[in-house]
Enzyme design. Sequence first.
Site, short mmCIF file in Angstrom:
data_model
loop_
_atom_site.label_atom_id
_atom_site.label_comp_id
_atom_site.label_asym_id
_atom_site.label_seq_id
_atom_site.Cartn_x
_atom_site.Cartn_y
_atom_site.Cartn_z
N TYR A 156 0.83 -1.21 0.00
CA TYR A 156 0.00 0.00 0.00
C TYR A 156 0.87 1.27 0.00
O TYR A 156 0.62 2.22 -0.75
CB TYR A 156 -0.90 -0.04 1.23
CG TYR A 156 -1.93 1.05 1.35
CD1 TYR A 156 -3.17 0.95 0.71
CD2 TYR A 156 -1.69 2.18 2.13
CE1 TYR A 156 -4.13 1.94 0.86
CE2 TYR A 156 -2.64 3.17 2.27
CZ TYR A 156 -3.87 3.06 1.63
OH TYR A 156 -4.82 4.05 1.78
N PRO A 186 -4.66 11.77 2.55
CA PRO A 186 -5.39 11.73 3.81
C PRO A 186 -4.60 10.97 4.89
O PRO A 186 -3.85 10.05 4.58
CB PRO A 186 -6.67 10.95 3.47
CG PRO A 186 -6.76 10.92 1.98
CD PRO A 186 -5.33 10.98 1.50
N1 CAA Z 1 6.59 -0.87 14.49
C1 CAA Z 1 7.44 -1.83 14.91
N2 CAA Z 1 7.05 -3.06 15.28
C2 CAA Z 1 5.75 -3.31 15.24
C3 CAA Z 1 4.81 -2.35 14.81
C4 CAA Z 1 5.28 -1.09 14.44
N3 CAA Z 1 4.45 -0.12 14.02
N4 CAA Z 1 3.59 -2.89 14.84
C5 CAA Z 1 3.75 -4.17 15.28
N5 CAA Z 1 5.05 -4.41 15.52
C6 CAA Z 1 5.64 -5.65 16.04
C7 CAA Z 1 4.77 -6.20 17.15
O1 CAA Z 1 5.14 -5.63 18.38
C8 CAA Z 1 5.06 -7.68 17.09
O2 CAA Z 1 6.29 -7.91 17.71
P1 CAA Z 1 6.59 -9.30 18.43
O3 CAA Z 1 6.44 -10.36 17.38
O4 CAA Z 1 7.98 -9.13 18.91
O5 CAA Z 1 5.56 -9.39 19.52
C9 CAA Z 1 5.24 -7.95 15.59
O6 CAA Z 1 5.60 -6.67 15.02
C10 CAA Z 1 3.99 -8.45 14.95
O7 CAA Z 1 2.95 -7.47 15.12
P2 CAA Z 1 1.43 -7.78 14.91
O8 CAA Z 1 0.96 -8.65 16.05
O9 CAA Z 1 0.68 -6.52 14.73
O10 CAA Z 1 1.44 -8.65 13.58
P3 CAA Z 1 0.26 -9.27 12.85
O11 CAA Z 1 0.84 -10.18 11.82
O12 CAA Z 1 -0.76 -9.80 13.79
O13 CAA Z 1 -0.45 -8.00 12.14
C11 CAA Z 1 -0.70 -6.20 10.64
C12 CAA Z 1 0.20 -7.35 11.09
C13 CAA Z 1 -2.07 -6.72 10.23
C14 CAA Z 1 -0.05 -5.56 9.43
C15 CAA Z 1 -0.86 -5.19 11.76
O14 CAA Z 1 0.41 -4.86 12.25
C16 CAA Z 1 -1.54 -3.92 11.33
O15 CAA Z 1 -2.74 -3.87 11.21
N6 CAA Z 1 -0.77 -2.82 11.11
C17 CAA Z 1 -1.31 -1.51 10.78
C18 CAA Z 1 -1.52 -1.39 9.31
C19 CAA Z 1 -2.26 -0.10 9.04
O16 CAA Z 1 -1.99 0.96 9.58
N7 CAA Z 1 -3.22 -0.19 8.14
C20 CAA Z 1 -4.00 0.94 7.80
C21 CAA Z 1 -5.26 0.49 7.09
S1 CAA Z 1 -6.29 1.87 6.69
C22 CAA Z 1 -5.38 2.67 5.52
O17 CAA Z 1 -4.44 2.17 4.98
C23 CAA Z 1 -5.85 4.04 5.16
C24 CAA Z 1 -4.73 4.97 5.09
O18 CAA Z 1 -4.25 5.24 4.00
C25 CAA Z 1 -4.28 5.65 6.32
P1 NAP Z 2 -13.68 2.43 0.97
O1 NAP Z 2 -14.87 2.94 1.68
O2 NAP Z 2 -13.35 0.99 1.06
O3 NAP Z 2 -13.78 2.88 -0.57
C1 NAP Z 2 -12.96 2.37 -1.56
C2 NAP Z 2 -13.80 2.22 -2.80
O4 NAP Z 2 -12.98 1.79 -3.90
C3 NAP Z 2 -14.90 1.18 -2.63
O5 NAP Z 2 -16.11 1.68 -3.08
C4 NAP Z 2 -14.38 0.05 -3.49
O6 NAP Z 2 -15.37 -0.81 -3.98
C5 NAP Z 2 -13.69 0.80 -4.60
N1 NAP Z 2 -12.83 -0.11 -5.34
C6 NAP Z 2 -11.92 -0.96 -4.83
N2 NAP Z 2 -11.34 -1.68 -5.80
C7 NAP Z 2 -11.92 -1.28 -6.96
C8 NAP Z 2 -11.75 -1.65 -8.31
N3 NAP Z 2 -10.87 -2.58 -8.70
N4 NAP Z 2 -12.51 -1.03 -9.25
C9 NAP Z 2 -13.41 -0.10 -8.91
N5 NAP Z 2 -13.61 0.30 -7.63
C10 NAP Z 2 -12.87 -0.29 -6.67
O7 NAP Z 2 -12.38 3.19 1.46
P2 NAP Z 2 -12.11 4.73 1.70
O8 NAP Z 2 -11.55 4.86 3.05
O9 NAP Z 2 -13.25 5.56 1.28
O10 NAP Z 2 -10.88 4.94 0.68
C11 NAP Z 2 -10.97 5.73 -0.49
C12 NAP Z 2 -9.56 6.06 -0.96
O11 NAP Z 2 -8.91 6.83 0.04
C13 NAP Z 2 -8.67 4.83 -1.19
O12 NAP Z 2 -7.85 5.05 -2.29
C14 NAP Z 2 -7.84 4.79 0.08
O13 NAP Z 2 -6.63 4.11 -0.13
C15 NAP Z 2 -7.68 6.24 0.36
N6 NAP Z 2 -7.35 6.57 1.73
C16 NAP Z 2 -8.17 6.18 2.74
C17 NAP Z 2 -7.83 6.53 4.04
C18 NAP Z 2 -8.68 6.16 5.23
O14 NAP Z 2 -8.17 6.29 6.35
N7 NAP Z 2 -9.91 5.71 5.06
C19 NAP Z 2 -6.66 7.23 4.28
C20 NAP Z 2 -5.84 7.58 3.22
C21 NAP Z 2 -6.20 7.25 1.95
P3 NAP Z 2 -15.62 -2.21 -3.17
O15 NAP Z 2 -16.26 -1.80 -1.90
O16 NAP Z 2 -16.49 -3.00 -4.07
O17 NAP Z 2 -14.27 -2.84 -3.00
#
Ligand code: CAA
Ligand code: NAP
Length: 249
Positions: A156, A186
Amino acid sequence: MSCKDKLAVVTGGMGGIGTAICHRLAQEGAKVIATCHPSETDQVDAWVKSQIDNNAQVSVVAGDVSTPEGGATLMREIVEKYGPVDILVNCAGITRDTTMKKMTAEQWDAVIDTNLSSAFYVTQPIWNGMIERGFGRVINISSVNGQRGQFGQVNYSAAKAGMHGFTMALAYEGAAKGVTINTVSPGYIETAMTAAMRDDVRDAIIGGIPMRRMGQPEEIAHAVAFLADDASTYVTGANLPVNGGLFIH
Ligand code: CAA
Ligand code: NAP
């Protein structure tokens, strides 16, 4: 602000942030087309009705933006039915979070194709039209995690960083032709994408945000509306962070 009588296309327009962007651009006077993934078509009627109830008239066209054929077909269908596109918001995106140790090639490809390659697949078919007409606004929705990286998101973060590279390069090509290309990055925003995170991980992240809260989709839509505005003629190649202070540089 005004986008009066412009045709705006928002990919991922039925998602959390996409919905707020569609609504805001419609409020600014644009004719708005949301695109959705073909798997979402059963939700289209209810979504369009919710927009009308919210005083926004938005149409929906389905297409998979993660493939070259999907993007090309989608944009051709939109142009044939609604006319030339003035404003494009590349907002479709997915996550497949896992550590490098466990990440599969499928998880890598899915995120790169949907979040990064889609910007090329969708923008390219309408690019020449924008250049020829001497007006265009392309707004790419990246992420704070494309700017700073995030544990468990090599796919990502790479895609979102790449998206701003795409913005910067294309900005040079559009600059003398009246076409601006910008990125909005964002921070953590309250949508289905962040709701899917593990509660402990999400809580820890919120604790680290200087504003001590997640953002709202409308706060992203506000930044998009600014960049889409008719008057935003001299902003191009920029990356506008909207992240509550999570990453300041
Ligand atoms: N920095 C350093 N070490 C970390 C860490 C970090 N940020 N996070 C976790 N670790 C360590 C843990 O302490 C753990 O250490 P030990 O094995 O020594 O205990 C090890 O790494 C494993 O951690 P997890 O238990 O978290 O591992 P997991 O495999 O269960 O989960 C994961 C992995 C799913 C990626 C989880 O870490 C996670 O959810 N991370 C956050 C990802 C994230 O921010 N996603 C955002 C989604 S929304 C989005 O993407 C929108 C956007 O644009 C903002
Ligand atoms: P969301 O509610 O899951 O919206 C994402 C949308 O993209 C969904 O409607 C999804 O449809 C559509 N999509 C996914 N794959 C697609 C494909 N192959 N073709 C057409 N449409 C597709 O998530 P959101 O939070 O609003 O995110 C919108 C954007 O902002 C994303 O690019 C995300 O990475 C970015 N963003 C989000 C955050 C946050 O914190 N939420 C932060 C930074 C950036 P389906 O539901 O069918 O998959």
